[in-house]
Design a protein around this motif. Structure first.
Motif, PDB file in Angstrom:
ATOM      1  N   TYR A   9     -23.524 -35.994 -16.665  1.00  9.98           N
ATOM      2  CA  TYR A   9     -23.926 -34.511 -16.982  1.00  9.98           C
ATOM      3  C   TYR A   9     -22.861 -33.488 -16.878  1.00  9.98           C
ATOM      4  O   TYR A   9     -22.126 -33.749 -16.165  1.00  9.98           O
ATOM      5  CB  TYR A   9     -25.022 -34.386 -15.664  1.00  9.98           C
ATOM      6  N   PHE A  10     -22.838 -32.607 -17.722  1.00  6.29           N
ATOM      7  CA  PHE A  10     -21.954 -31.603 -17.720  1.00  6.29           C
ATOM      8  C   PHE A  10     -22.731 -30.385 -17.850  1.00  6.29           C
ATOM      9  O   PHE A  10     -23.718 -30.060 -18.377  1.00  6.29           O
ATOM     10  CB  PHE A  10     -21.266 -31.692 -18.820  1.00  6.29           C
ATOM     11  N   SER A  11     -21.917 -29.292 -17.225  1.00  8.59           N
ATOM     12  CA  SER A  11     -22.621 -28.009 -17.334  1.00  8.59           C
ATOM     13  C   SER A  11     -22.188 -27.111 -18.280  1.00  8.59           C
ATOM     14  O   SER A  11     -22.749 -26.120 -18.801  1.00  8.59           O
ATOM     15  CB  SER A  11     -22.427 -27.230 -15.872  1.00  8.59           C
ATOM     16  N   TYR A  12     -21.013 -27.662 -19.049  1.00  3.69           N
ATOM     17  CA  TYR A  12     -20.433 -26.995 -20.169  1.00  3.69           C
ATOM     18  C   TYR A  12     -20.496 -27.851 -21.444  1.00  3.69           C
ATOM     19  O   TYR A  12     -20.113 -29.073 -21.237  1.00  3.69           O
ATOM     20  CB  TYR A  12     -18.932 -26.320 -19.992  1.00  3.69           C
ATOM     21  N   PRO A  13     -20.479 -27.434 -22.582  1.00  4.26           N
ATOM     22  CA  PRO A  13     -20.872 -28.203 -23.924  1.00  4.26           C
ATOM     23  C   PRO A  13     -19.294 -28.842 -24.396  1.00  4.26           C
ATOM     24  O   PRO A  13     -18.887 -28.464 -25.212  1.00  4.26           O
ATOM     25  CB  PRO A  13     -21.415 -27.571 -24.850  1.00  4.26           C
ATOM     26  N   LEU A  35      -5.575 -26.801 -25.033  1.00  6.20           N
ATOM     27  CA  LEU A  35      -6.383 -25.383 -24.399  1.00  6.20           C
ATOM     28  C   LEU A  35      -5.318 -24.585 -23.723  1.00  6.20           C
ATOM     29  O   LEU A  35      -5.488 -23.408 -23.798  1.00  6.20           O
ATOM     30  CB  LEU A  35      -7.445 -26.027 -23.130  1.00  6.20           C
ATOM     31  N   LEU A  36      -4.499 -25.182 -22.845  1.00  7.48           N
ATOM     32  CA  LEU A  36      -3.492 -24.311 -22.135  1.00  7.48           C
ATOM     33  C   LEU A  36      -2.574 -23.796 -23.002  1.00  7.48           C
ATOM     34  O   LEU A  36      -1.938 -24.381 -23.900  1.00  7.48           O
ATOM     35  CB  LEU A  36      -3.067 -25.189 -20.966  1.00  7.48           C
ATOM     36  N   THR A  37      -1.842 -22.785 -22.429  1.00  8.15           N
ATOM     37  CA  THR A  37      -0.681 -22.169 -22.988  1.00  8.15           C
ATOM     38  C   THR A  37       0.429 -22.871 -22.491  1.00  8.15           C
ATOM     39  O   THR A  37       0.152 -23.746 -21.663  1.00  8.15           O
ATOM     40  CB  THR A  37      -0.428 -20.866 -22.632  1.00  8.15           C
ATOM     41  N   ILE A  38       1.758 -22.928 -22.999  1.00  6.59           N
ATOM     42  CA  ILE A  38       2.770 -23.923 -23.024  1.00  6.59           C
ATOM     43  C   ILE A  38       3.259 -23.827 -21.307  1.00  6.59           C
ATOM     44  O   ILE A  38       3.246 -24.490 -20.747  1.00  6.59           O
ATOM     45  CB  ILE A  38       4.123 -23.664 -23.789  1.00  6.59           C
ATOM     46  N   PHE A  45     -14.642 -24.646 -16.954  1.00  2.00           N
ATOM     47  CA  PHE A  45     -15.025 -25.790 -17.461  1.00  2.00           C
ATOM     48  C   PHE A  45     -13.876 -26.822 -17.183  1.00  2.00           C
ATOM     49  O   PHE A  45     -13.842 -28.026 -17.772  1.00  2.00           O
ATOM     50  CB  PHE A  45     -15.641 -25.948 -18.803  1.00  2.00           C
ATOM     51  N   PHE A  46     -12.572 -26.268 -16.642  1.00  5.34           N
ATOM     52  CA  PHE A  46     -11.258 -26.761 -16.626  1.00  5.34           C
ATOM     53  C   PHE A  46     -11.454 -28.390 -15.908  1.00  5.34           C
ATOM     54  O   PHE A  46     -11.298 -29.620 -16.472  1.00  5.34           O
ATOM     55  CB  PHE A  46     -10.479 -26.353 -15.855  1.00  5.34           C
ATOM     56  N   ALA A 103     -12.475 -26.720 -26.801  1.00  4.22           N
ATOM     57  CA  ALA A 103     -12.435 -25.983 -25.402  1.00  4.22           C
ATOM     58  C   ALA A 103     -12.159 -24.417 -25.448  1.00  4.22           C
ATOM     59  O   ALA A 103     -12.702 -23.803 -24.378  1.00  4.22           O
ATOM     60  CB  ALA A 103     -11.387 -26.745 -24.546  1.00  4.22           C
ATOM     61  N   ASN A 104     -11.188 -23.997 -26.278  1.00  6.82           N
ATOM     62  CA  ASN A 104     -10.926 -22.630 -26.478  1.00  6.82           C
ATOM     63  C   ASN A 104     -12.159 -21.847 -26.719  1.00  6.82           C
ATOM     64  O   ASN A 104     -11.994 -20.751 -26.401  1.00  6.82           O
ATOM     65  CB  ASN A 104      -9.809 -22.490 -27.483  1.00  6.82           C
ATOM     66  N   ASP A 105     -13.091 -22.386 -27.331  1.00 11.00           N
ATOM     67  CA  ASP A 105     -14.264 -21.566 -27.714  1.00 11.00           C
ATOM     68  C   ASP A 105     -15.379 -21.617 -26.601  1.00 11.00           C
ATOM     69  O   ASP A 105     -16.540 -20.763 -26.818  1.00 11.00           O
ATOM     70  CB  ASP A 105     -14.848 -22.123 -29.239  1.00 11.00           C
ATOM     71  N   ILE A 106     -15.110 -22.371 -25.806  1.00 14.18           N
ATOM     72  CA  ILE A 106     -16.224 -22.470 -24.568  1.00 14.18           C
ATOM     73  C   ILE A 106     -16.382 -21.235 -23.783  1.00 14.18           C
ATOM     74  O   ILE A 106     -15.244 -20.709 -23.329  1.00 14.18           O
ATOM     75  CB  ILE A 106     -16.128 -23.778 -23.766  1.00 14.18           C
ATOM     76  N   LYS A 107     -17.457 -20.528 -23.649  1.00 12.22           N
ATOM     77  CA  LYS A 107     -17.696 -19.287 -22.899  1.00 12.22           C
ATOM     78  C   LYS A 107     -18.328 -19.613 -21.566  1.00 12.22           C
ATOM     79  O   LYS A 107     -19.071 -20.524 -21.536  1.00 12.22           O
ATOM     80  CB  LYS A 107     -18.292 -18.386 -23.701  1.00 12.22           C
ATOM     81  N   LYS A 108     -18.310 -18.835 -20.677  1.00 12.33           N
ATOM     82  CA  LYS A 108     -19.127 -18.619 -19.528  1.00 12.33           C
ATOM     83  C   LYS A 108     -20.705 -18.856 -19.930  1.00 12.33           C
ATOM     84  O   LYS A 108     -21.383 -19.558 -19.224  1.00 12.33           O
ATOM     85  CB  LYS A 108     -18.924 -17.645 -18.642  1.00 12.33           C
ATOM     86  N   GLU A 109     -21.118 -18.114 -20.818  1.00 13.51           N
ATOM     87  CA  GLU A 109     -22.538 -18.097 -21.328  1.00 13.51           C
ATOM     88  C   GLU A 109     -23.288 -19.647 -21.752  1.00 13.51           C
ATOM     89  O   GLU A 109     -24.200 -19.819 -21.996  1.00 13.51           O
ATOM     90  CB  GLU A 109     -22.770 -17.262 -22.369  1.00 13.51           C
TER      91      GLU A 109
END
Ligand code: FE2
Lengths: 276, 244
Positions: free
Chosen positions: B152-156, B59-62, B107-108, B162-168
């Motif tokens: 339970y997670f609030s993000y999928p 997910l993270l940049t270098i 979602f980190f 991970a890079n495609d997960i949005k706030k929505e």
């Protein structure tokens, strides 16, 4: 007896094949205690075939921090459950100011450190109800030394009344990096209570520096120093081949183990020729 | 006995250098050689984090990753003697320091927690269970695999890269993780809120599907779906069998 460090990298091939036939295996308790599932099954399988020797990583006997007895308690259970023959640790520190660093940092060669370390070794030995074999580590720089390495190690061994894990490669590496004669070091080292020997490869990274990588084959000068050490010891001490990285074909490791065994055999049971 | 100040202070200064990479002269230390310790120690932490947290690493940049490893190691006192438990402390560090990357990636913390759970389930000590393989799917109390975790997670984070997960994407996501007894592999099962509630009840003790339906006050319409789920759960060993 020559053994091998049991590594996850080759556990599967080792347990399923017959290229490697050690007399015993060695593990770090930290990597295996309180572990279940897949790796517990592998360790169990290995322990059905081989006796276990152990080599700790996180006790940090040389750190300013006090001993972690809850950790030692877990180590003690692991040693008992696995019927470990030896518990060895490093003459170094890997934890400081309540933080682990997961590597072996050099202890300052000082009288204060001798007293402190010897007392901690004794406390740990009392708690574990067994001797600890303490290993002289490779080091790349001294820290505020008041005495030389040899005097420091001998003083700790005498005061702590512990066993010695003699890593012959470490002696070679240190003698190169700090420019002393490794043979003289062995001559003057208190080797009386040597309970265990380590042998390994290393990597020369500069003209004046060798790093103790455990990632290459043992080199001839280290075999020579081993032979010399065996002649001084004159007893059958278990020897471990350490190979942690850059794992070759298992048959290559077996060849190294055979070489170690044959050096031992030649020293301990020399072939005697009848005088005509 | 405590070490006299000088020995202790020198050890402390050396360890501090290894953690931070910021060197100030220490008596007797050869600086060039000390650098090897710094890189050995740093690489151990970096390697451990990369292999235990591959999704976070991707997910993270270098630059973000390097700073993350550095911040963690400098600012957090690692307590565990067992390196494989380090990801738990990484998660703890992110929460307790309110780590800045949580702003960019809301979602980190959940992602780190998810990665830790997988490590923990794979590595944790065995938990014994007693059960029978024969029983009636509706009437006999089901025994859940004790090597399981309900989350339970609030993000999928388990269904999306991970890079495609949005706030929505923020919503209610339930997940069961369990260790398959033979292979030791960790398996994931997505759950509806109802199934999550049922597994939660089974976590307290064996119950039959009929009992679960009564407790959760569900009618016949949902029954078929629930039976189907538990039949699959028996296959995957999320449910080990029936109460003896
Ligand atoms: Fe060694």
């Amino acid at each position: 007896m020559v053994g091998i460090g049991f590594r996850k990298d080759f556990a599967e091939d080792f347990l399923n094949g017959n290229e490697l036939a050690p007399f015993f295996i060695e593990v770090a308790p930290e990597n295996w205690m309180n572990v279940g599932g897949f790796w517990k099954k592998k360790l169990k399988k290995a322990l059905e075939k081989y006796p276990l020797y152990t080599h700790g990583l996180s006790l940090s006997i040389g750190s300013p921090d006090p001993l972690d007895f809850s950790f030692l308690k877990q180590v003690k259970s692991f040693l008992n459950e696995t019927n470990a023959q030896i518990y060895s640790e490093h003459l170094s520190y890997s934890k400081c100011d309540n933080a682990h660093l997961y590597d072996l940092l050099p202890i300052p060669f000082t009288q204060e450190a001798v007293k402190h370390v010897a007392q901690k070794i004794q406390q740990a030995q009392d708690f574990l109800e067994r001797k600890i074999a303490i290993e002289i580590v490779s080091y790349y720089t001294p820290i505020a030394p008041e005495m030389n390495e040899l005097d420091f190690v001998n003083a700790v061994l005498t005061e702590a009344k512990c066993d010695l894990l003699l890593d012959v490669n470490n002696i070679y590496v240190n003698s190169f990096n700090h420019q002393y004669d490794p043979y003289r070091f062995i001559d003057e080292l208190n080797i009386k209570n040597t309970a265990y020997i380590h042998m390994a490869g290393h990597r020369k990274v500069a003209n004046d520096l060798i790093i103790d990588t455990h990632g290459e084959a043992i080199i001839d000068p280290v075999y020579d120093l081993f032979e010399y050490t065996m002649k001084k010891l004159k007893k059958d001490v278990p020897v471990l081949l350490e190979r942690d990285f850059n794992i070759p074909e298992l048959t290559e490791l077996q060849t190294e183990m055979n070489h170690l065994q044959s050096i031992k055999n030649n020293v301990l049971n020399p072939v005697r020729y009848a005088v005509a | 006995m405590q070490l006299l100040n000088s020995t202790q202070q020198n050890q402390s200064a050396f360890a501090n250098y290894c953690r931070t990479g910021k060197y100030s002269p220490i008596k007797g230390v050869i600086e060039k050689r000390a650098e090897h310790y710094r890189s050995l120690v740093y690489n151990i932490i970096d390697d451990t984090m990369q292999s235990a947290l591959p999704l976070t690493f991707n997910l993270l940049t270098i630059e973000e990753w390097d700073r993350f490893v550095n911040d963690f190691f400098c600012q957090h006192n690692c307590r565990t003697a067992q390196l494989w438990r380090l990801p738990l402390e990484v998660h703890e560090f992110v929460i307790s320091s309110n780590y800045y990357l949580q702003k960019k990636y809301p979602f980190f913390a959940e992602l780190l927690w998810f990665e830790w759970l997988e490590v923990e389930l794979f590595m944790m000590d065995d938990k014994p269970a007693s059960f029978s393989l024969s029983g009636h799917i509706l009437n006999n109390p089901l025994v859940i695999n004790p090597e399981f975790h309900l989350q339970y997670f609030s993000y999928p984070i388990h269904t999306k890269v991970a890079n495609d997960i949005k706030k929505e994407d923020k919503n209610h996501h339930f997940l069961a993780l369990h260790r398959e007894p033979e292979s030791g592999k960790v398996l994931f099962t997505q759950l509806s809120p109802l199934l999550a509630r049922m597994l939660e009840i089974l976590g307290e003790g064996p119950r039959s599907i009929n009992e679960l339906l009564t407790i959760t006050e569900k009618n016949k319409k949902t029954k078929e779906g629930v039976i189907c789920f538990f039949e699959n759960a028996i296959q995957s060993k999320l449910i080990l069998g029936y109460k003896n």
